[in-house]
Structures are given as structure tokens and as C-alpha cells.
Design an enzyme around this catalytic site. Structure first.
Site, PDB file in Angstrom:
ATOM      1  N   ASP A  65       0.858  -1.186   0.000  1.00 31.13           N
ATOM      2  CA  ASP A  65       0.000   0.000   0.000  1.00 31.13           C
ATOM      3  C   ASP A  65       0.894   1.235   0.000  1.00 31.13           C
ATOM      4  OD1 ASP A  65       0.927   0.129   2.656  1.00 31.13           O
ATOM      5  OD2 ASP A  65      -0.813  -0.981   3.369  1.00 31.13           O
ATOM      6  N   ASP A  67       1.550   4.820   1.761  1.00 32.42           N
ATOM      7  CA  ASP A  67       1.245   5.708   2.880  1.00 32.42           C
ATOM      8  C   ASP A  67       1.837   7.080   2.600  1.00 32.42           C
ATOM      9  OD1 ASP A  67       0.167   3.525   4.558  1.00 32.42           O
ATOM     10  OD2 ASP A  67       2.245   2.835   4.498  1.00 32.42           O
ATOM     11  N   ASP A 145       9.426   3.862  13.157  1.00 28.10           N
ATOM     12  CA  ASP A 145      10.018   2.725  13.867  1.00 28.10           C
ATOM     13  C   ASP A 145      11.444   2.379  13.399  1.00 28.10           C
ATOM     14  OD1 ASP A 145       8.883   1.808  11.503  1.00 28.10           O
ATOM     15  OD2 ASP A 145       7.593   0.296  12.414  1.00 28.10           O
TER      16      ASP A 145
HETATM   17  P1  ATP Z   1       3.612  -2.678   5.030  1.00 25.22           P
HETATM   18  O1  ATP Z   1       2.515  -1.717   4.696  1.00 25.22           O
HETATM   19  O2  ATP Z   1       4.293  -3.246   3.843  1.00 25.22           O
HETATM   20  O3  ATP Z   1       3.229  -3.691   6.015  1.00 25.22           O
HETATM   21  P2  ATP Z   1       4.798  -0.338   6.174  1.00 25.22           P
HETATM   22  O4  ATP Z   1       6.210  -0.022   6.584  1.00 25.22           O
HETATM   23  O5  ATP Z   1       4.198   0.548   5.142  1.00 25.22           O
HETATM   24  O6  ATP Z   1       4.780  -1.853   5.741  1.00 25.22           O
HETATM   25  P3  ATP Z   1       2.594   0.403   7.802  1.00 25.22           P
HETATM   26  O7  ATP Z   1       2.023  -0.309   8.968  1.00 25.22           O
HETATM   27  O8  ATP Z   1       1.783   0.587   6.582  1.00 25.22           O
HETATM   28  O9  ATP Z   1       3.953  -0.319   7.475  1.00 25.22           O
HETATM   29  O10 ATP Z   1       3.065   1.833   8.355  1.00 25.22           O
HETATM   30  C1  ATP Z   1       3.542   2.861   7.517  1.00 25.22           C
HETATM   31  C2  ATP Z   1       4.722   3.563   8.162  1.00 25.22           C
HETATM   32  O11 ATP Z   1       4.299   4.165   9.389  1.00 25.22           O
HETATM   33  C3  ATP Z   1       5.868   2.658   8.558  1.00 25.22           C
HETATM   34  O12 ATP Z   1       6.753   2.422   7.503  1.00 25.22           O
HETATM   35  C4  ATP Z   1       6.509   3.441   9.674  1.00 25.22           C
HETATM   36  O13 ATP Z   1       7.306   4.487   9.176  1.00 25.22           O
HETATM   37  C5  ATP Z   1       5.322   4.055  10.364  1.00 25.22           C
HETATM   38  N1  ATP Z   1       4.818   3.203  11.458  1.00 25.22           N
HETATM   39  C6  ATP Z   1       3.821   2.296  11.407  1.00 25.22           C
HETATM   40  N2  ATP Z   1       3.622   1.706  12.582  1.00 25.22           N
HETATM   41  C7  ATP Z   1       4.511   2.259  13.426  1.00 25.22           C
HETATM   42  C8  ATP Z   1       4.796   2.085  14.809  1.00 25.22           C
HETATM   43  N3  ATP Z   1       4.119   1.211  15.548  1.00 25.22           N
HETATM   44  N4  ATP Z   1       5.780   2.846  15.346  1.00 25.22           N
HETATM   45  C9  ATP Z   1       6.466   3.747  14.598  1.00 25.22           C
HETATM   46  N5  ATP Z   1       6.244   3.941  13.300  1.00 25.22           N
HETATM   47  C10 ATP Z   1       5.282   3.229  12.717  1.00 25.22           C
HETATM   48 MG    MG Z   2       2.196   0.474   4.480  1.00 27.07          MG
END
Ligand code: ATP
Ligand code: MG
Length: 442
Positions: A65, A67, A145
Site C-alpha cells: 500500500d 502511505d 520505527d
Molecule cells: P507494510 O505496509 O508493507 O506492512 P509499512 O512499513 O508501510 O509496511 P505500515 O504499517 O503501513 O507499514 O506503516 C507505515 C509507516 O508508518 C511505517 O513504515 C513506519 O514508518 C510508520 N509506522 C507504522 N507503525 C509504526 C509504529 N508502531 N511505530 C512507529 N512507526 C510506525
Molecule cells: Mg504500508
């Protein structure tokens, strides 16, 4: 926070990587995400693609996705998009809805100070209960994170802003927490699960300092709302790498925090529970990778099946009739809150049906078998029986084969198959009936 607030004040090791020095092109980004980025920019706001979107493109993968982060507040975002809804209490953000495609837009987060208690709040364990203090991109980058997740693709000039050496971490395949790992895990213990998830999914290594506190801090997962843990479980187990993820979670003692009732069984790789879980995850991964339909119900049914069997054995030993014993066991396991996820009703009712159909599959004599075939949950229950047969072999494997044959056969052969097994129950009743009939004659 003003519009287009300068985002380029260098902090720490901020590196700005110009378009000519990286491989992220707009053709990698979905049309809807680009629409949102440009609309924010055209209205005078900063807008960045962040997180997995940037990370995965750099890795040559298709992002799950996209963001977006912006300096527009949720309310400002809402006023720009008619298809916007604001969600979340702990972490308020905007969803821009394009049919089934949802673009998540988060306002840049800042540091918390004591006067902002209504916006940001911490528990006695250091956990962030609310994270709605807005700030600059510098601050936002510190609150992400892992370094690999703290990259910002700026739609204004197509550069990447890299505050924490994320590009290098990606090149070195490292999952590394930003800041002091213990503090960061205390703020949000789910980060421990995320570390494992990304390491497996992206085939990366968790750095020593990021890995080290996990086993000690794992119990902090107990403080996470069960509904959030259920959502995390879906990401952990239903994304195509569930089996590997499970093994890592057990090794880091995280799985045991989500399912404390299975702690002993999963620690023993020879236990039936371990075998059933690993077979179920293997099947699920295979189905995900072949784009077949999956349901979390099936997986959770496997996680907890031997708990049900042992609870049932307990009730049977107390002279509870068979059918009631199963009902009571299911209730004891499913509704007891012995594990730390909330399974939504639509799934728990399927789990119940899969379990309740197991004894019906074990009694196959007579026309009942053909009736079971018509049950809408037959397929799931049969798949579950196959799984149990893989673990237990013997009679159960023979039973599973019989059901396989029954489904593949025409009517005549089906009758034959049923006749061959009609020696379990009906014959006993036939024997009993004549005796009863004799009595009145005497
Ligand atoms: P994917 O969507 O492929 O699972 P992602 O890295 O995009 O991986 P998301 O959960 O969509 O993960 O979150 C988007 C972004 O928001 C992350 O890349 C991170 O920068 C931030 N993020 C999400 N959850 C947390 C958290 N619990 N603590 C700190 N930052 C976070
Ligand atoms: Mg994501």
C-alpha cells in the site's frame, strides 16, 4: 504549523538524495497515491510518500500500500478531499477512499511535552496511549520505527529525504530501530512484532541492538488491546510467510505472549499443536502464494484445536455426554480469554462450525455423510480433517482418504463407499433392534 513549512532543516544525519541518484519513479506509485500527493502539494502543503511504499520500491518490490505524510492537519486534509474519512483515536489519520483502494494520509508527528496531555499520552509502562501531537518532518522522522521505514519521497522535487540512514540499511538488509530500542519498544510493544514481520518478509537481518531487548520486553504485549493484536496477527500469518514468521515469533518468545495458553506446546517442536500449526501455516502460505482464498478462521481453528480436544477429554472424564463435552470444550477454549487476541464474531462462528463438524466427519455411516457434503462449511471442515490427518496419520488418514474419494465419486460408488463403512453404527443398532422387538413377543 504553517503551510509549506520548510522541511529541509537538516538534523543529525539528514541526507537529501536527488532524483538523479535513486530509482524511485512516479510509474512505481499508484495513480490514486499520486493524485493525493499532488492535490496536497497543489494546495500548498508538503506531501511525501513514506514507509513501506518507498522501502519496497527501493528493494524492487511491489508495495502493499502507499502511505502518505503531510503537514496538513487531519481537518485540513478532510476539507481537501470529499472522499476522506478521519479514523483512529490513538493515532488519528485520514483515509482517502477510492473504491476498494484506500490511501492513508498521516499528519507529521512531533514530540510530546507535558502540556499536551490531551493529544499525547503515555502509560506507566512508557507506552504511548495517544500519539496526536503534530510536528515537523524532522520530528516525524524520529518517531518512525525502523530506519528503513523512515524515508520520505518528496513530491515537490522527487528527492528522497533520509534521516536515519534508511537507504544504507535497505542496501545492507538491516532492520534497525531508530533511537534507544528499549524506549521505542516500551512506547509501542507492537514494534517487536513488526521487527520480526519485516525481517521475514523482506529477508533482512534484525540488528543486534534491535533484537536484544525483545525477549525481556515481550511481556509488554500483554498491554496491547486484543483487537489490535488480532489485526497484527493477520499481517503476521496471512501475508504468505506465516510459517517462517511463526518460527521467529516463537524463538523471540513473542508468540507465547499472544497465546500464553499454547506456550508449552509451541516450545516443543514434537508436540501435536506445533505440528498442526506448522502444517496449517504451510498450507496457508501456499494458498496465499497461489492467490487462493484464505480465512483466518481456519488458522485460528488449527492453533486452538488440541486445546479443545484436551478440554473435551476433561469433560468426558467427568461423565459429560460426548456432544455436550464438545460444546463445553469449545466454549471453554474460544470464550475463555486465555489468549490475547479478540477473534471477531464472523470468524469465531466459522471456527466453531469447523470444530463441530469434525465428529460428524468421523461418523460416516448412512445417508448422513451425503448430507454433510452439502453443509456450507463442509469444505473448510474437510480441509481441517486433512490437516489433522497429516499430523496424526493412521485412522485419521484413512478417514480423510475416504472423504476425498466420496467427493470424487459418482452416486453409485458413493453408495458403495458408504455401505463399506456402515459397520460402525447402524449395525449395532440393527443388532439391538431385533432384541427389543423380540421382547414383546415373549
Ligand atoms: P507494510 O505496509 O508493507 O506492512 P509499512 O512499513 O508501510 O509496511 P505500515 O504499517 O503501513 O507499514 O506503516 C507505515 C509507516 O508508518 C511505517 O513504515 C513506519 O514508518 C510508520 N509506522 C507504522 N507503525 C509504526 C509504529 N508502531 N511505530 C512507529 N512507526 C510506525
Ligand atoms: Mg504500508
Amino acid at each position: 504549523m504553517g503551510k509549506n513549512q520548510a522541511a529541509t532543516k537538516p538534523i543529525g544525519q539528514l541526507k537529501i538524495i536527488p532524483r538523479s541518484e535513486h530509482n524511485i519513479s512516479r510509474k512505481h506509485i499508484s495513480k490514486n497515491a499520486l493524485k493525493v500527493l499532488y492535490r496536497l502539494k497543489d494546495c500548498g502543503f508538503d506531501a511525501y510518500l513514506v514507509g513501506g511504499g518507498v522501502r519496497d520500491i527501493l528493494l524492487g518490490l511491489q508495495p502493499k500500500d502507499f502511505d502518505i505524510a503531510t503537514n496538513a492537519t487531519p481537518e485540513q486534509i478532510k476539507s481537501l478531499f470529499s472522499n476522506c474519512r478521519l479514523i483512529g483515536r490513538r493515532f488519528r489519520l485520514a483515509h482517502i477512499v477510492f473504491g476498494r483502494d484506500i490511501i492513508e494520509v498521516a499528519t507529521l508527528r512531533g514530540h510530546h511535552d507535558e502540556e499536551q496531555e490531551n493529544l499525547g499520552k503515555q502509560s506507566e509502562h512508557g507506552q504511548l496511549l495517544r500519539d496526536n501531537v503534530y510536528g515537523t518532518i524532522d520530528e516525524d522522522a524520529e518517531r518512525r520505527d525502523f530506519s528503513a521505514n523512515a524515508l520520505y519521497y518528496n513530491i515537490a522535487d522527487y528527492s528522497i529525504l533520509d534521516y536515519w540512514g534508511g537507504v544504507e540499511a535497505i542496501a545492507n538488509k538491516q532492520i534497525d530501530l531508530i533511537g534507544d530500542p528499549e524506549t521505542r519498544y516500551r512506547e509501542d510493544p507492537v514494534r517487536m512484532l513488526r521487527a520480526i514481520r519485516f525481517a521475514v518478509k523482506l529477508d533482512m537481518q534484525i540488528t543486534d541492538s534491535t533484537a536484544k531487548p525483545i525477549k525481556t520486553l515481550a511481556p509488554l504485549l500483554q498491554n496491547i488491546p486484543k483487537a489490535r493484536l488480532f489485526e497484527e496477527c493477520l499481517k503476521l500469518f496471512l501475508a504468505g510467510q506465516g510459517l517462517n514468521t511463526f518460527k521467529f515469533l516463537v524463538e523471540y518468545q513473542l508468540f507465547q505472549q499472544i497465546f500464553p495458553n499454547l506456550a508449552e506446546q509451541v516450545a516443543d517442536t514434537n508436540s501435536k499443536t506445533y505440528a498442526l500449526i506448522t502444517h496449517a501455516l504451510h498450507n496457508t502460505d501456499d494458498r496465499v502464494n497461489r492467490n487462493l482464498r484464505i480465512t483466518p478462521a481456519f488458522l485460528f481453528a488449527a492453533f486452538l484445536w488440541y486445546e479443545v480436544e484436551s478440554a473435551k477429554a476433561h469433560y468426558l472424564s467427568q461423565q459429560v455426554p460426548e456432544h455436550d463435552a464438545l460444546f463445553m470444550a469449545i466454549h471453554a477454549v474460544l470464550d475463555s480469554g486465555q489468549y490475547n487476541v479478540v477473534i471477531p464474531k464472523r470468524f469465531s462462528s466459522t471456527i466453531r462450525e469447523i470444530w463441530l463438524l469434525q465428529p460428524r466427519l468421523e461418523k460416516r455411516a448412512g445417508k448422513r455423510s451425503l448430507k454433510v457434503l452439502e453443509n456450507p462449511k463442509f469444505r473448510a471442515a474437510y480441509d481441517f480433517l486433512l490437516l489433522r490427518a497429516q499430523v496424526e496419520q493412521g485412522d485419521l488418514a484413512e478417514l480423510a482418504n475416504w472423504w476425498t474419494e466420496l467427493q470424487q465419486s459418482d452416486e453409485l460408488i458413493q453408495k458403495d463407499l458408504i455401505a463399506q463403512v456402515s459397520d460402525d453404527k447402524p449395525r449395532r443398532s440393527r443388532r439391538r433392534n431385533p432384541k427389543r422387538r423380540k421382547k414383546p413377543q415373549q
